[in-house]
Write a protein that holds these residues in place. Sequence first.
Motif, mmCIF file in Angstrom:
data_model
loop_
_atom_site.group_PDB
_atom_site.id
_atom_site.type_symbol
_atom_site.label_atom_id
_atom_site.label_comp_id
_atom_site.label_asym_id
_atom_site.label_seq_id
_atom_site.Cartn_x
_atom_site.Cartn_y
_atom_site.Cartn_z
ATOM 1 N N THR A 44 -4.919 -4.740 -4.956
ATOM 2 C CA THR A 44 -3.802 -4.753 -4.027
ATOM 3 C C THR A 44 -3.640 -3.369 -3.423
ATOM 4 O O THR A 44 -3.999 -2.364 -4.051
ATOM 5 C CB THR A 44 -2.486 -5.175 -4.723
ATOM 6 N N SER A 45 -3.080 -3.318 -2.229
ATOM 7 C CA SER A 45 -2.806 -2.039 -1.580
ATOM 8 C C SER A 45 -1.411 -1.528 -1.913
ATOM 9 O O SER A 45 -1.038 -0.422 -1.508
ATOM 10 C CB SER A 45 -2.951 -2.169 -0.050
ATOM 11 N N GLU A 46 -0.642 -2.319 -2.643
ATOM 12 C CA GLU A 46 0.719 -1.905 -2.989
ATOM 13 C C GLU A 46 0.709 -0.713 -3.946
ATOM 14 O O GLU A 46 -0.237 -0.499 -4.699
ATOM 15 C CB GLU A 46 1.475 -3.080 -3.616
ATOM 16 N N ASP A 57 -7.743 -6.781 -0.233
ATOM 17 C CA ASP A 57 -6.527 -7.194 -0.936
ATOM 18 C C ASP A 57 -6.680 -8.609 -1.456
ATOM 19 O O ASP A 57 -6.872 -9.549 -0.671
ATOM 20 C CB ASP A 57 -5.312 -7.117 -0.015
ATOM 21 N N THR A 92 -0.706 -9.918 -3.633
ATOM 22 C CA THR A 92 0.513 -9.152 -3.423
ATOM 23 C C THR A 92 1.432 -9.487 -4.584
ATOM 24 O O THR A 92 1.625 -10.665 -4.905
ATOM 25 C CB THR A 92 1.192 -9.536 -2.098
#
Length: 368
Positions: A36-38, A7, A10
């Motif tokens: 990003t992991s979003e 990541d 954010t």
Amino acid sequence: MLITSVDDFTLIDDNTPHKIYAQFDDLREICPVAHTSENGGFWLLTRYEDVKRAASDTNTFISSVKAVIPSDPRGIRRPPLNTDPPAHTPYRTALDRTLKPARLKRLASILEQHAEREFDALLYTSLDSSDHLGHVPGTSNIDISAQFGASFAAWVEVSWLNLEDETAPVLASTAAKWVNAWRRQDLSETSKQSGRLYELARDLLADRKAAPQDPELDPASSLLREVGPDGQPLDDELLVGALRQSLVVGMVAPPILLGDICAHLSNDRALQSRLRADPSLIPAAVEEFVRLYVPYRGFCRTPTHAVDLHGRTIPAGQPITMTYAAANRDPEVFEDPNSFILNRENINSHLGFGKGRHRCAGMPLARM
């Protein structure tokens, strides 16, 4: 900013424009290929040349997996946005056919009348509710984006698609509810409002199948004229999807951009006066407004094979966001990128309408 393979960022939880652009600036400088992991995980491109390449290379970066992030919570794919060549070609050919200069010339005076009528209605409503000193109460102020922008965009769609006049207010209201539900990722409400848009599209297609119009002047009739790569007529449900997609995309961007333009001009009285004094400057101003306030932050593509970029490897099948809003403010391409500069020498290089085969189909209509 910490750079990792897991990541890198954010998304800021703030819709303040300068904060969003500041994050894009940081990523462009420090981590131009960020992850990003979003929203299920995705990569973000912020440099102009990288975004342009991804938008132009439709063999490497495909649209049929995911076209936007966050994507439709129901996972529905509609042509032409969610398709790749050759499946994409007949839908795009059909829509482009109805946006030639001759057609636009016919629409110009019609749309001007709609614009004047819709704006006058808002203005007179506001004036009627003002006090005897001419002060307009807070509750009667005009929201140029949500009111005029939405209503005029609906009339543009109605005129282009040759829909009945009574469809305009229904479309404006339904599209606004759909957009807000989609932004909240509210599956139930998104489906409800999308269903209403589908009803409009199905009714339109059924009407044109029964009574076709000139394909040069009517998108639904133009779509019915096309055949797929296999030489067979296009599937009815995909045609409905294409019409439904056309209804939505023409309703999302105009209110946003009109609001941005008016906000900018309210703070730049000198520019406002200059454009009033010389309307011939307006087309150039519009291009700079589109560059500066591109209404879509970006679209998504998925690489068909691993892509090496700036020392990083983006694996095949992982979504990439082409961030037009960041690319259009890349200082390596646009001098003083956060400022409005009328008649930029390279203004035609902006990516406000996208690039390549998925460039905005309605671009000529939007510019007009």
